[in-house]
Write an enzyme that holds these catalytic residues in place. Structure first.
Site, PDB file in Angstrom:
ATOM      1  N   ASN A 202       0.966  -1.222   0.095  1.00 40.35           N
ATOM      2  CA  ASN A 202      -0.010  -0.091  -0.107  1.00 40.35           C
ATOM      3  C   ASN A 202       0.792   1.363   0.063  1.00 40.35           C
ATOM      4  O   ASN A 202       1.813   1.375   1.004  1.00 40.35           O
ATOM      5  CB  ASN A 202      -0.971  -0.211   1.066  1.00 40.35           C
ATOM      6  CG  ASN A 202      -1.771   1.079   1.321  1.00 40.35           C
ATOM      7  OD1 ASN A 202      -2.590   1.469   0.477  1.00 40.35           O
ATOM      8  ND2 ASN A 202      -1.973   1.729   2.345  1.00 40.35           N
ATOM      9  N   HIS A 238      -4.788   9.871  -1.701  1.00 42.53           N
ATOM     10  CA  HIS A 238      -5.073  11.311  -0.959  1.00 42.53           C
ATOM     11  C   HIS A 238      -4.516  12.267  -1.763  1.00 42.53           C
ATOM     12  O   HIS A 238      -3.761  12.639  -2.332  1.00 42.53           O
ATOM     13  CB  HIS A 238      -4.000  11.358   0.239  1.00 42.53           C
ATOM     14  CG  HIS A 238      -4.168  10.073   1.381  1.00 42.53           C
ATOM     15  ND1 HIS A 238      -5.314  10.414   2.227  1.00 42.53           N
ATOM     16  CD2 HIS A 238      -3.682   9.105   1.820  1.00 42.53           C
ATOM     17  CE1 HIS A 238      -5.196   9.479   3.234  1.00 42.53           C
ATOM     18  NE2 HIS A 238      -4.449   8.768   2.688  1.00 42.53           N
ATOM     19  N   GLU A 268      -7.294   4.718   0.543  1.00 41.82           N
ATOM     20  CA  GLU A 268      -7.409   5.902   1.234  1.00 41.82           C
ATOM     21  C   GLU A 268      -8.020   7.128   0.900  1.00 41.82           C
ATOM     22  O   GLU A 268      -7.731   8.151   1.166  1.00 41.82           O
ATOM     23  CB  GLU A 268      -6.059   6.159   2.114  1.00 41.82           C
ATOM     24  CG  GLU A 268      -5.545   4.654   2.630  1.00 41.82           C
ATOM     25  CD  GLU A 268      -4.215   5.008   3.603  1.00 41.82           C
ATOM     26  OE1 GLU A 268      -3.908   6.304   3.685  1.00 41.82           O
ATOM     27  OE2 GLU A 268      -3.719   4.058   3.809  1.00 41.82           O
ATOM     28  N   ASP A 270      -9.349  10.616  -0.216  1.00 39.18           N
ATOM     29  CA  ASP A 270      -9.938  11.989   0.387  1.00 39.18           C
ATOM     30  C   ASP A 270      -9.171  13.057  -0.353  1.00 39.18           C
ATOM     31  O   ASP A 270      -8.464  13.090  -1.088  1.00 39.18           O
ATOM     32  CB  ASP A 270      -9.426  12.198   1.925  1.00 39.18           C
ATOM     33  CG  ASP A 270      -8.409  12.017   2.444  1.00 39.18           C
ATOM     34  OD1 ASP A 270      -7.324  12.221   1.524  1.00 39.18           O
ATOM     35  OD2 ASP A 270      -7.890  11.745   3.358  1.00 39.18           O
TER      36      ASP A 270
HETATM   37  O1  9MR Z   1      -5.333   9.010   9.524  1.00 35.79           O
HETATM   38  C1  9MR Z   1      -4.036   8.486  10.316  1.00 35.79           C
HETATM   39  C2  9MR Z   1      -4.072   9.371  11.378  1.00 35.79           C
HETATM   40  O2  9MR Z   1      -4.963   9.322  12.537  1.00 35.79           O
HETATM   41  C3  9MR Z   1      -2.530   8.649  12.248  1.00 35.79           C
HETATM   42  O3  9MR Z   1      -2.391   9.776  13.262  1.00 35.79           O
HETATM   43  C4  9MR Z   1      -1.438   8.636  11.234  1.00 35.79           C
HETATM   44  C5  9MR Z   1      -0.215   8.138  11.846  1.00 35.79           C
HETATM   45  O4  9MR Z   1       1.026   8.261  11.332  1.00 35.79           O
HETATM   46  O5  9MR Z   1      -1.626   7.868  10.303  1.00 35.79           O
HETATM   47  C6  9MR Z   1      -2.993   8.055   9.581  1.00 35.79           C
HETATM   48  O6  9MR Z   1      -3.202   7.226   8.598  1.00 35.79           O
HETATM   49  C7  9MR Z   1      -2.376   7.215   7.369  1.00 35.79           C
HETATM   50  C8  9MR Z   1      -2.242   5.666   6.820  1.00 35.79           C
HETATM   51  O7  9MR Z   1      -2.098   4.795   8.057  1.00 35.79           O
HETATM   52  C9  9MR Z   1      -1.434   5.489   5.904  1.00 35.79           C
HETATM   53  N1  9MR Z   1      -1.284   6.287   4.715  1.00 35.79           N
HETATM   54  C10 9MR Z   1      -1.535   7.778   5.086  1.00 35.79           C
HETATM   55  C11 9MR Z   1      -2.582   7.891   6.104  1.00 35.79           C
HETATM   56  C12 9MR Z   1      -2.760   9.232   6.606  1.00 35.79           C
HETATM   57  O8  9MR Z   1      -1.533   9.912   7.163  1.00 35.79           O
END
Ligand code: 9MR
Length: 366
Positions: A202, A238, A268, A270
């Protein structure tokens, strides 16, 4: 005939009056998803499932969920000897009650790792044992409940090289400087732990054709040729600049990946919109632009049979990582607003699904 029509109208009006819900008659995203055979997912925070509107919107609109953070290392393994499966289990229970699939995220990443791991000064042998044990324990716990895992998350950098990582950098698990060897090892451990789960790589900014997506493609091609287990690639999507310019070759990328015999999931999605200091939208027309971006990505996925899931990173603007990450300069990135009302972007996505369901069919693929 006229009587029958009038009768039907009366019944429908009665349903709307009794339930107070005019949208109930419309089909939800998951209704269309079920019809077409595509998973429509959202990243979820299990602690919010007690909020009625959160839970009911999720259950009504989606047929797949993924824990946003609850299955990451720092959350699931607070210390070396303890695994905390409770929040993940809550999500699985919710999903089963609502006939949803659960996507797991993630087993190997350089971020969201607990301090005991990052500061533990482990040798490569110890790190290797820890990772093998982690993959095995977590995947076995969720075997039969989590159908697909992001085994490795975000291992490549923008130029197609390797991100620094506790697993890769020396000592790492003992394969520093050996390219994808440490990833290969993780995928092999994952297959052994749960032979039935689909195993995904991913990443972000790898939607279109570019140096990073080329490196991912080369890895998948190599793994497939040598029989290293991998079943899919997650394209995060994203989208930050309200434009499809950088992802214009998304379809081509999906085509070349699926031609290798792996599935693609949009994992993911958005698209944050510029906000003023009070958190209000700066340009009202951005809502339409946002809708078009989602439409573009959803279409690119739905056009190819090998693209089997479309997932957003959260689903309500009430809970999204975007405002925190952009210090409040961006937000409103998701399908529903803070009151769980559907936005133009929701309607655009539903329209794309509806068109597919009405027989435009899905394209070729594995
Ligand atoms: O949305 C997630 C956020 O709440 C966390 O703090 C963060 C930790 O690094 O991770 C975010 O999710 C990520 C995902 O796990 C991997 N791809 C990017 C996402 C957005 O940062």
């Amino acid at each position: 005939m006229l009587h029958a029509k009038k009768f039907l109208t009366l019944i429908l009006t009665a349903i709307v009056l009794v339930t107070g819900c005019s949208r109930c008659l419309a089909q939800s995203l998951r209704d269309y998803g079920d019809k077409i055979g595509i998973l429509i997912g959202a990243a979820v925070n299990p602690s919010k499932l007690t909020e009625d509107a959160y839970a009911s919107t999720l259950a009504r609109e989606f047929n797949m969920v993924e824990p946003e953070n609850a299955m990451k290392w720092a959350a699931i393994r607070p210390d070396q000897k303890t695994f905390n499966f409770k929040p993940g289990d809550q999500l699985v229970t919710f999903a089963q009650a609502h006939r949803m699939k659960v996507r797991g995220h993630c087993l190997v990443w350089q971020k969201y790792n607990p301090a005991w791991l990052m500061n533990g000064r482990f040798t490569s042998e110890q790190l290797s044992d820890l990772l093998r044990e982690h993959i095995s324990t977590v995947m076995k716990h969720y075997a039969g409940q989590v159908f697909a895992w992001d085994v490795v998350n975000e291992a490549f950098d923008a130029s197609g090289g390797f991100e620094h990582s506790i697993w890769y950098d020396s000592p790492g698990i003992g394969m520093a400087g050996k390219g994808t060897a440490y990833l290969e090892q993780a995928f092999r451990w994952a297959r052994m732990a749960d032979p039935k789960a689909l195993l995904f790589y991913n990443d972000y900014d790898a939607e279109g054709l570019n140096a990073k997506s080329n490196a991912i493609y080369a890895m998948v091609k190599d793994f497939k040729r040598r029989g290293v287990p991998i079943d899919g690639v997650g394209l995060q999507a994203h989208i930050f600049n309200l434009s499809t310019k950088e992802i214009s070759s998304l379809s081509d990328n999906i085509t070349r990946l699926t031609a290798l015999g792996v599935e693609v999931h949009i994992t993911e999605m958005d698209a944050g919109l510029p906000l003023d200091r009070k958190g209000n939208l700066i340009n009202g027309s951005d809502l339409t632009k946002q809708a078009e971006i989602y439409r573009f990505v959803a279409k690119a996925c739905l056009q190819q049979r090998g693209c089997t899931a479309f997932q957003t990173w959260g689903f309500t603007d009430k809970y999204s990582w975007i405002p925190g990450y952009t210090k409040g300069t961006k937000g409103m990135a998701l399908l529903f607003d803070e009151t769980y009302a559907p936005k133009p972007v929701y309607n655009a996505l539903r329209e794309v699904l509806q068109q597919r369901a009405q027989g435009l069919g899905r394209g070729a693929g594995p």
